[in-house]
Design an enzyme around this catalytic site. Structure first.
Site, PDB file in Angstrom:
ATOM      1  N   GLU A 145       0.823  -1.213   0.000  1.00 20.27           N
ATOM      2  CA  GLU A 145       0.000   0.000   0.000  1.00 20.27           C
ATOM      3  C   GLU A 145       0.856   1.260   0.000  1.00 20.27           C
ATOM      4  OE1 GLU A 145      -2.712  -0.326   3.248  1.00 20.27           O
ATOM      5  OE2 GLU A 145      -3.901  -1.904   2.306  1.00 20.27           O
ATOM      6  N   HIS A 178     -10.031   1.859   0.354  1.00 16.60           N
ATOM      7  CA  HIS A 178     -10.428   0.960   1.437  1.00 16.60           C
ATOM      8  C   HIS A 178     -11.938   0.729   1.485  1.00 16.60           C
ATOM      9  CE1 HIS A 178      -6.319   1.436   2.861  1.00 16.60           C
ATOM     10  NE2 HIS A 178      -6.542   0.474   3.720  1.00 16.60           N
TER      11      HIS A 178
END
Length: 287
Positions: A145, A178
């Site tokens: 990420e 997310h």
């Protein structure tokens, strides 16, 4: 080879959006990836492979949008990605210490509850490194990420928006990415749509806030390892459970509250000194 990024603002935003979509999309390319629980060992292993491949694919795409620059102050694509040796030791230690200061309250809670004693047990670490969810949350997710959402996006955003504004633009992609967890919660029957939306909205907020801090660390240190280490630590600690403090009797409760306050104040005071670009030999980014 020294390079420079000179895109239009809309091009930079669209390319960052593409990176985000590629990253999230790679999690769902496998058959039955939506219906199967994200914590299922088979799903975790497949997603490890997905984000590993994406981490190899995105840098060449990023490089293809750069231009050769032979000026004295030019930097290589690796330096833009935060991959360099100068200041690496500092980047591995100082941002972690700074983040631990911010989490002084939660760390005090861990100590009071006796959780810290676990970290001294070899069996704890042996079990952790054999647990796929632990590896995902503490190693694979922080690395992949931060590499995609910070190291590969900020080189595009900084030249057009400036370092300061990019700190707040970059985490938007991270926070929105997310939101895909909502789909899994609803499809797998874990939550109703309304409850899943509330949970995902809360996650969107705090991941965006963390993303700004992470982008700040990347730009100040010029090292991708700085936000990776901070991300891994934050994933380990989880979101602070402030309500736990009220479950303790005095004077423990007051001491814990003091730890939360002192940690926040000390973090604010040390934020810029401990991330000074001078400490890390950072000449790539300026914020």
């Amino acid at each position: 080879m020294a390079v420079v990024f000179a895109l239009e603002s809309w091009q930079a935003v669209l390319l960052c959006l593409l990176f985000a979509l590629i990253y999230v999309g790679s999690l769902y390319v496998w058959a039955d990836s939506v219906n199967k629980n994200r914590d299922h060992p088979k799903t975790i292993k497949r997603r490890f492979a997905s984000v590993g491949i994406i981490s190899l694919i995105v840098p060449p795409i990023l490089w293809s949008f750069s231009k050769t620059d032979e000026s004295v102050n030019a930097h290589s694509i690796f330096e833009f990605l935060g991959i360099r040796f100068s200041g690496l030791i500092q980047a591995l230690i100082l941002p972690l210490v700074l983040t631990m200061i911010l989490f002084l309250g939660p760390l005090a809670l861990h100590y009071t509850a006796g959780v810290c004693r676990l970290y001294l047990e070899p069996k704890y670490w042996a079990n952790s490194f054999s647990n796929l969810m632990w590896i995902r949350n503490r190693l694979v997710a922080p690395f992949s990420e931060e590499f995609i959402f910070r190291a590969c996006m900020l080189p595009l955003l900084v030249p057009v928006f400036g370092a300061n504004l990019s700190v707040f633009i970059c985490p938007i992609f991270f926070g929105v990415a997310h939101f895909h967890h909502m789909i899994e919660k609803v499809v797998n029957g874990q939550q109703e749509v309304k409850e899943a939306f509330k949970t995902s909205s809360f996650q969107l907020c705090y991941t965006t806030v963390f993303g700004a801090y992470s982008a700040f660390l990347f730009l100040r240190t010029g090292h991708v390892m700085a936000p990776i280490i901070a991300h891994a630590f934050c994933n380990h600690m989880g979101f602070p459970v402030f309500a736990e403090v009220m479950g303790y009797q005095q004077p423990t409760r007051t001491k814990l509250i003091a730890a939360f306050v002192i940690g926040l104040v000390a973090w604010l005071f040390l934020l810029f000194p401990m991330t000074s670009p001078y400490l890390y030999g950072n000449t790539v980014y300026h914020v």
